[in-house]
Design a protein around this motif. Sequence first.
Motif, PDB file in Angstrom:
ATOM      1  N   LEU A   1       0.850  -1.428  -0.144  1.00 56.21           N
ATOM      2  CA  LEU A   1       0.292  -0.041   0.179  1.00 56.21           C
ATOM      3  C   LEU A   1       0.822   1.306  -0.210  1.00 56.21           C
ATOM      4  O   LEU A   1       2.058   1.327   0.570  1.00 56.21           O
ATOM      5  CB  LEU A   1      -0.961  -0.021   1.256  1.00 56.21           C
ATOM      6  N   MET A   2       0.590   2.113  -0.634  1.00 55.22           N
ATOM      7  CA  MET A   2       1.523   3.427  -0.834  1.00 55.22           C
ATOM      8  C   MET A   2       0.321   4.585  -0.509  1.00 55.22           C
ATOM      9  O   MET A   2      -0.672   4.706  -1.235  1.00 55.22           O
ATOM     10  CB  MET A   2       1.972   3.639  -2.145  1.00 55.22           C
ATOM     11  N   LYS A   3       0.723   5.556   0.335  1.00 55.80           N
ATOM     12  CA  LYS A   3      -0.142   6.666   0.775  1.00 55.80           C
ATOM     13  C   LYS A   3       0.739   7.843   0.083  1.00 55.80           C
ATOM     14  O   LYS A   3       1.935   7.932   0.768  1.00 55.80           O
ATOM     15  CB  LYS A   3      -0.428   6.647   2.082  1.00 55.80           C
ATOM     16  N   MET A   4       0.195   8.858  -0.319  1.00 54.30           N
ATOM     17  CA  MET A   4       0.893   9.943  -0.588  1.00 54.30           C
ATOM     18  C   MET A   4       0.021  11.139  -0.117  1.00 54.30           C
ATOM     19  O   MET A   4      -0.977  11.257  -0.461  1.00 54.30           O
ATOM     20  CB  MET A   4       1.217  10.340  -2.162  1.00 54.30           C
ATOM     21  N   ALA A   5       0.795  12.165   0.602  1.00 52.66           N
ATOM     22  CA  ALA A   5      -0.034  13.247   1.191  1.00 52.66           C
ATOM     23  C   ALA A   5      -0.181  14.227  -0.062  1.00 52.66           C
ATOM     24  O   ALA A   5       0.402  14.138  -0.883  1.00 52.66           O
ATOM     25  CB  ALA A   5       0.935  13.996   2.195  1.00 52.66           C
ATOM     26  N   PRO A   6      -1.240  15.218   0.117  1.00 43.95           N
ATOM     27  CA  PRO A   6      -1.444  16.245  -0.723  1.00 43.95           C
ATOM     28  C   PRO A   6      -0.312  16.965  -1.266  1.00 43.95           C
ATOM     29  O   PRO A   6       0.316  17.389  -0.367  1.00 43.95           O
ATOM     30  CB  PRO A   6      -2.671  17.108  -0.125  1.00 43.95           C
ATOM     31  N   GLY A   7      -0.129  17.147  -2.409  1.00 41.73           N
ATOM     32  CA  GLY A   7       0.804  17.964  -3.063  1.00 41.73           C
ATOM     33  C   GLY A   7       2.163  17.097  -3.204  1.00 41.73           C
ATOM     34  O   GLY A   7       3.259  17.967  -3.451  1.00 41.73           O
ATOM     35  N   THR A   8       2.442  16.050  -3.002  1.00 38.76           N
ATOM     36  CA  THR A   8       3.445  15.192  -3.228  1.00 38.76           C
ATOM     37  C   THR A   8       3.662  14.347  -4.478  1.00 38.76           C
ATOM     38  O   THR A   8       2.853  14.554  -5.269  1.00 38.76           O
ATOM     39  CB  THR A   8       3.632  14.007  -1.904  1.00 38.76           C
ATOM     40  N   ARG A   9       4.940  13.777  -4.841  1.00 38.17           N
ATOM     41  CA  ARG A   9       5.295  13.233  -6.061  1.00 38.17           C
ATOM     42  C   ARG A   9       5.886  11.948  -5.438  1.00 38.17           C
ATOM     43  O   ARG A   9       6.525  11.735  -4.474  1.00 38.17           O
ATOM     44  CB  ARG A   9       6.236  14.344  -6.753  1.00 38.17           C
TER      45      ARG A   9
ATOM     46  N   LEU B   1      -2.960   3.991  -2.930  1.00 39.25           N
ATOM     47  CA  LEU B   1      -2.697   2.891  -3.908  1.00 39.25           C
ATOM     48  C   LEU B   1      -2.440   1.677  -3.457  1.00 39.25           C
ATOM     49  O   LEU B   1      -1.745   1.492  -2.502  1.00 39.25           O
ATOM     50  CB  LEU B   1      -1.555   3.515  -4.948  1.00 39.25           C
ATOM     51  N   LEU B   2      -2.866   0.758  -4.150  1.00 37.55           N
ATOM     52  CA  LEU B   2      -2.383  -0.729  -3.824  1.00 37.55           C
ATOM     53  C   LEU B   2      -1.579  -0.990  -5.122  1.00 37.55           C
ATOM     54  O   LEU B   2      -1.877  -0.883  -6.389  1.00 37.55           O
ATOM     55  CB  LEU B   2      -3.423  -1.738  -3.855  1.00 37.55           C
ATOM     56  N   VAL B   3      -0.054  -1.262  -4.732  1.00 44.12           N
ATOM     57  CA  VAL B   3       0.974  -1.495  -5.948  1.00 44.12           C
ATOM     58  C   VAL B   3       1.256  -2.750  -5.906  1.00 44.12           C
ATOM     59  O   VAL B   3       1.707  -3.302  -5.001  1.00 44.12           O
ATOM     60  CB  VAL B   3       1.939  -0.215  -5.819  1.00 44.12           C
ATOM     61  N   THR B   4       1.447  -3.374  -7.268  1.00 43.47           N
ATOM     62  CA  THR B   4       2.326  -4.619  -7.367  1.00 43.47           C
ATOM     63  C   THR B   4       3.252  -4.546  -8.269  1.00 43.47           C
ATOM     64  O   THR B   4       3.049  -4.163  -9.644  1.00 43.47           O
ATOM     65  CB  THR B   4       1.008  -5.682  -7.778  1.00 43.47           C
TER      66      THR B   4
END
Length: 103
Positions: free
Chosen positions: A28-36, A87-90
């Motif tokens: 699982l990948m978590k990105m805060a607002p405004g990140t890349r 996101l769920l990333v594989t």
Amino acid sequence: MRMDGLPDEQVWWKNVSFDEETGQGSYLMKMAPGTRSNPHIHHGPEEFFVLEGDLTDHDGFCYRSGDFVSLAAGSSHCSHTEAGCLLLVTHRGATESIQEGAL
């Protein structure tokens, strides 16, 4: 855990079945607002499912909650999020960081 290679970004991941040695598995990948994310090339296919939020790839294509994305081995990209995302990333192979101008 904080994602390696992104010291100035608020990007985290939670291992589900990812093996860092082989570059295969899911997280699982978590990105805060405004990140890349960092620019990278895939040495194997990558797939991700947008569980929440938005994600815009370097080519300007925007993915939203419910979108499923499949990227071929040899493809390269980086992404950013305005509102934040989960996101769920594989991965089915390793990734390698590249310079942003190489995209």
